[in-house]
Design a protein around this motif. Sequence first.
Motif, short mmCIF file in Angstrom:
data_model
loop_
_atom_site.label_atom_id
_atom_site.label_comp_id
_atom_site.label_asym_id
_atom_site.label_seq_id
_atom_site.Cartn_x
_atom_site.Cartn_y
_atom_site.Cartn_z
N THR A 80 -13.32 2.00 8.27
CA THR A 80 -12.08 1.43 8.80
C THR A 80 -11.64 2.20 10.04
OG1 THR A 80 -10.64 2.85 7.46
CG2 THR A 80 -11.35 0.76 6.47
N GLY A 81 -10.72 1.62 10.78
CA GLY A 81 -10.11 2.33 11.89
C GLY A 81 -9.12 3.36 11.35
N GLY A 82 -8.74 4.30 12.18
CA GLY A 82 -7.85 5.37 11.75
C GLY A 82 -6.50 4.90 11.25
N GLY A 83 -6.04 3.74 11.72
CA GLY A 83 -4.73 3.24 11.32
C GLY A 83 -4.77 2.13 10.29
N THR A 84 -5.95 1.67 9.93
CA THR A 84 -6.08 0.53 9.01
C THR A 84 -5.37 0.78 7.68
OG1 THR A 84 -8.26 0.08 9.96
CG2 THR A 84 -7.71 -1.05 7.91
N PHE A 85 -5.58 1.95 7.11
CA PHE A 85 -5.08 2.27 5.78
C PHE A 85 -3.59 2.60 5.77
CE2 PHE A 85 -5.51 4.81 1.70
CZ PHE A 85 -6.10 3.82 0.95
N VAL A 86 -3.01 2.73 6.96
CA VAL A 86 -1.58 3.05 7.07
C VAL A 86 -0.72 1.84 6.67
CG1 VAL A 86 0.26 3.74 8.66
CG2 VAL A 86 -2.00 4.82 8.80
N SER A 87 -1.19 0.66 7.00
CA SER A 87 -0.49 -0.57 6.60
C SER A 87 -0.53 -0.69 5.08
CB SER A 87 -1.16 -1.79 7.25
OG SER A 87 -0.90 -2.95 6.51
N ILE A 88 0.65 -0.81 4.46
CA ILE A 88 0.71 -0.95 3.01
C ILE A 88 -0.08 -2.16 2.54
CG2 ILE A 88 2.26 -1.41 1.06
CD1 ILE A 88 4.37 0.30 2.57
N GLU A 89 0.02 -3.24 3.27
CA GLU A 89 -0.70 -4.47 2.91
C GLU A 89 -2.21 -4.25 2.96
OE1 GLU A 89 -0.60 -9.19 4.13
OE2 GLU A 89 0.83 -7.82 5.05
N ASN A 90 -2.70 -3.64 4.05
CA ASN A 90 -4.13 -3.33 4.16
C ASN A 90 -4.57 -2.38 3.05
OD1 ASN A 90 -4.30 -4.89 6.46
ND2 ASN A 90 -4.40 -3.16 7.87
N ARG A 91 -3.76 -1.36 2.81
CA ARG A 91 -4.09 -0.36 1.79
C ARG A 91 -4.24 -1.01 0.42
NH1 ARG A 91 -0.43 3.44 3.21
NH2 ARG A 91 1.16 2.81 1.72
N GLU A 92 -3.33 -1.93 0.08
CA GLU A 92 -3.43 -2.63 -1.20
C GLU A 92 -4.67 -3.51 -1.26
OE1 GLU A 92 0.36 -4.58 -1.67
OE2 GLU A 92 1.34 -2.72 -2.32
N LEU A 93 -4.97 -4.21 -0.16
CA LEU A 93 -6.19 -5.03 -0.13
C LEU A 93 -7.42 -4.15 -0.38
CD1 LEU A 93 -5.66 -7.37 2.98
CD2 LEU A 93 -5.78 -8.06 0.57
N ILE A 94 -7.48 -3.04 0.32
CA ILE A 94 -8.63 -2.12 0.21
C ILE A 94 -8.74 -1.56 -1.19
CG2 ILE A 94 -9.43 0.17 0.95
CD1 ILE A 94 -8.42 -0.64 3.81
N ASN A 95 -7.64 -1.02 -1.71
CA ASN A 95 -7.70 -0.37 -3.02
C ASN A 95 -7.92 -1.34 -4.17
OD1 ASN A 95 -7.60 2.28 -2.19
ND2 ASN A 95 -5.39 2.46 -2.39
N ASN A 96 -7.57 -2.61 -3.98
CA ASN A 96 -7.83 -3.62 -5.01
C ASN A 96 -9.23 -4.21 -4.89
OD1 ASN A 96 -5.33 -3.44 -6.30
ND2 ASN A 96 -4.39 -4.82 -4.84
N ASP A 97 -9.85 -4.07 -3.72
CA ASP A 97 -11.14 -4.69 -3.46
C ASP A 97 -12.32 -3.76 -3.71
OD1 ASP A 97 -12.74 -6.94 -2.50
OD2 ASP A 97 -13.10 -5.71 -0.72
N GLY A 98 -12.10 -2.46 -3.59
CA GLY A 98 -13.21 -1.52 -3.73
C GLY A 98 -12.69 -0.11 -3.88
#
Length: 168
Positions: A80-98
């Motif tokens: 991911t990019g350095g800021g991708t995981f900062v977004s709560i929405e992106n973080r939830e997508l990521i942590n729920n997907d893998g």
Amino acid sequence: MVQKDKIYLVGFMAAGKTTTASTLGNRLGWTAVDLDTRIELQEQQSISEIFATHGERHFRAAEKRALTELLAQRHTVIATGGGTFVSIENRELINNDGCSAWLDVSLNTVVERLPLDGTRPLAAERDSMALLYAARLSAYKHAHLHLKADRATTDELVSQIVTYLGED
């Protein structure tokens, strides 16, 4: 329960996410995707050009789109990019997907690794980059796996992730 058939590498710029993703993908026989590269191909501009011509908001929308498109893929390692995981929405997508794995490097390591050539739009000014680094740490702490990456080799990081996945 963490899904272990997909890995998202998160962390600050210059943490080694792209290199680690490629090496981990090869080791597991999985596809490796660099999210920033995918965005550049879709937008037909470099990240720095996207920031300069359209701004960060446009970039973050493109990033979210690219991330969402990858949700259906399995057996994939995503840098991911350095800021991708900062977004709560992106973080939830990521942590729920893998499985999210934070490559944790110090600010000193980031400064040593980053070129001063303008290719990293958010690293152009060192003081503001230090503030950005500090602000992003709290987001990265939400990753499933925390790897100290300052002195670790790529192979060491890959081995730690493979062990976590139970694939060794």
